[in-house]
Scaffold this active site. Sequence first.
Site, PDB file in Angstrom:
ATOM      1  N   ASP A   8       1.189   8.145  32.880  1.00  0.00           N
ATOM      2  CA  ASP A   8       2.152   7.146  32.389  1.00  0.00           C
ATOM      3  C   ASP A   8       2.125   5.881  33.251  1.00  0.00           C
ATOM      4  OD1 ASP A   8       3.210   8.306  34.652  1.00  0.00           O
ATOM      5  OD2 ASP A   8       5.158   8.777  33.774  1.00  0.00           O
ATOM      6  N   LYS A  27      14.170   8.034  49.367  1.00  0.00           N
ATOM      7  CA  LYS A  27      15.289   7.101  49.142  1.00  0.00           C
ATOM      8  C   LYS A  27      16.076   6.771  50.419  1.00  0.00           C
ATOM      9  CE  LYS A  27      15.661   8.643  44.429  1.00  0.00           C
ATOM     10  NZ  LYS A  27      16.264   9.581  43.521  1.00  0.00           N
ATOM     11  N   ASP A  65       4.864   1.928  35.935  1.00  0.00           N
ATOM     12  CA  ASP A  65       4.901   3.197  35.208  1.00  0.00           C
ATOM     13  C   ASP A  65       5.843   3.011  34.028  1.00  0.00           C
ATOM     14  OD1 ASP A  65       7.201   5.443  35.365  1.00  0.00           O
ATOM     15  OD2 ASP A  65       7.377   4.084  37.065  1.00  0.00           O
TER      16      ASP A  65
HETATM   17  P1  GTP Z   1      10.506  12.443  32.573  1.00  0.00           P
HETATM   18  O1  GTP Z   1      10.939  13.676  31.833  1.00  0.00           O
HETATM   19  O2  GTP Z   1      11.064  11.198  31.971  1.00  0.00           O
HETATM   20  O3  GTP Z   1      10.672  12.522  34.060  1.00  0.00           O
HETATM   21  O4  GTP Z   1       8.929  12.276  32.320  1.00  0.00           O
HETATM   22  P2  GTP Z   1       7.680  13.208  32.637  1.00  0.00           P
HETATM   23  O5  GTP Z   1       8.049  14.541  33.140  1.00  0.00           O
HETATM   24  O6  GTP Z   1       6.818  13.150  31.419  1.00  0.00           O
HETATM   25  O7  GTP Z   1       6.932  12.356  33.704  1.00  0.00           O
HETATM   26  P3  GTP Z   1       6.929  12.400  35.297  1.00  0.00           P
HETATM   27  O8  GTP Z   1       6.991  10.991  35.738  1.00  0.00           O
HETATM   28  O9  GTP Z   1       7.944  13.315  35.784  1.00  0.00           O
HETATM   29  O10 GTP Z   1       5.475  13.006  35.559  1.00  0.00           O
HETATM   30  C1  GTP Z   1       4.370  12.225  35.948  1.00  0.00           C
HETATM   31  C2  GTP Z   1       3.155  12.579  35.101  1.00  0.00           C
HETATM   32  O11 GTP Z   1       2.847  13.954  35.239  1.00  0.00           O
HETATM   33  C3  GTP Z   1       3.339  12.306  33.624  1.00  0.00           C
HETATM   34  O12 GTP Z   1       2.157  11.736  33.121  1.00  0.00           O
HETATM   35  C4  GTP Z   1       3.584  13.680  33.035  1.00  0.00           C
HETATM   36  O13 GTP Z   1       3.064  13.795  31.712  1.00  0.00           O
HETATM   37  C5  GTP Z   1       2.814  14.578  33.973  1.00  0.00           C
HETATM   38  N1  GTP Z   1       3.456  15.897  34.134  1.00  0.00           N
HETATM   39  C6  GTP Z   1       4.699  16.137  34.581  1.00  0.00           C
HETATM   40  N2  GTP Z   1       4.930  17.457  34.605  1.00  0.00           N
HETATM   41  C7  GTP Z   1       3.795  18.060  34.148  1.00  0.00           C
HETATM   42  C8  GTP Z   1       3.414  19.432  33.929  1.00  0.00           C
HETATM   43  O14 GTP Z   1       4.167  20.355  34.151  1.00  0.00           O
HETATM   44  N3  GTP Z   1       2.153  19.666  33.457  1.00  0.00           N
HETATM   45  C9  GTP Z   1       1.286  18.645  33.197  1.00  0.00           C
HETATM   46  N4  GTP Z   1       0.083  18.947  32.721  1.00  0.00           N
HETATM   47  N5  GTP Z   1       1.618  17.351  33.369  1.00  0.00           N
HETATM   48  C10 GTP Z   1       2.855  17.060  33.846  1.00  0.00           C
END
Ligand code: GTP
Length: 360
Positions: free
Chosen positions: A106, A157, A217
């Site tokens: 993202d 933070k 992001d």
């Molecule tokens: P929020 O629910 O809004 O926090 O979004 P998110 O969980 O989709 O994104 P976050 O910023 O927490 O995660 C960063 C990146 O890692 C994103 O591109 C997610 O798609 C990916 N990601 C997060 N958790 C997982 C997981 O459990 N498995 C995989 N394959 N990708 C993950």
Amino acid sequence: MKGIILVGGEGTRLRPLTCNTPKPMVPVLNRPFLEHMIEHLSSHGIDDIILTLCYLPDHIQSHFGDGSKFGVKLTYIVEESPLGTAGAVKNIEDMLDDPIFVFNGDIFTELDLTEMLSLHYKRGAKVTIALTPVNDPTIYGLVETDRDGRVRRFIEKPSWDAVTTNMINAGSYILEREVLEYIPPSSYFTFERGLFPGLLKMGEAVYGYPSNTYWIDIGTPERYMKLHHDLMLGGAFREGVRDKLNIHPTAEINGPVALGKDCVIGPGVLIMGPTVIGDGCRIEEGSVIEGAILWRNVHIGNRVVLKNCIIADNTIAGDGCGIDDGSIIGENVIIGNGNKLARGIRVWPEKRLEAETISF
Ligand code: GTP
């Protein structure tokens, strides 16, 4: 070279846009976000890409297929339940060789991955974490490095008097395969809170790669919108109107505006940039659109006013509606005539708002 893009998250902060559409598929300038990312990776020779999926995987697989249309080879691994950022990489350990490039799915950036890799080798790093500066370090997890770029501390933070750096983890990593040993198999585990702090404790060589290049992001609606504004107001934005056939001669378009294919723009419509109008949208007479992002097949009635809002696929806004700053409307919503949505309203997909008859 091989790279892994983590695209398994639910994108909860982007809801309602991500209720039916996984975050990597949200459009950026009328193309799925992930297309922009894949282009960036392949421009640095990363053209054998593994996508680790969990949430709405079919949407991504059916759009990208084997990747050949996009000039890359794509392999998909679907997790039954989320494994976290590091767990997702551990899960495919057998498919990986050194060095392992990993990307959060993202992040929009022009990071120089070629230079990042050469520094990784030069320093003999086990892990290199891309770093990007932020204006307000007190709301992020910071990465403090020494003069040689070696990571000394992760600081969560801090208050202003404890701030020693403004660099945060930019969500792109290079790992040596051996560090995967520290990730427990088949469990939820993250880089940020699990692997990286653990490696520091073990005294492993974890380095930062700071960069001032463009980085954002798209995890929140505000930043998703900011990306559009940055791209369209930056000097590089060229392509605007793809198809002028159905723009009424009395309509006015004051750029930058990206208009998709097969749109119909009615008489007296005023569109002010930066605005994106997706394929198949229809804007009826006298409507005014300023700073909005419309996905595909959105139908806007007569004398509607849209300001800095986001409207997802197939939504209808009836005559005389107003949608104000920061509002986000999900897919397949029907907004009856005359509805005024104040700032920051979020409307979930499929909802019907006071459906007075829609007459167009
Ligand atoms: P929020 O629910 O809004 O926090 O979004 P998110 O969980 O989709 O994104 P976050 O910023 O927490 O995660 C960063 C990146 O890692 C994103 O591109 C997610 O798609 C990916 N990601 C997060 N958790 C997982 C997981 O459990 N498995 C995989 N394959 N990708 C993950």
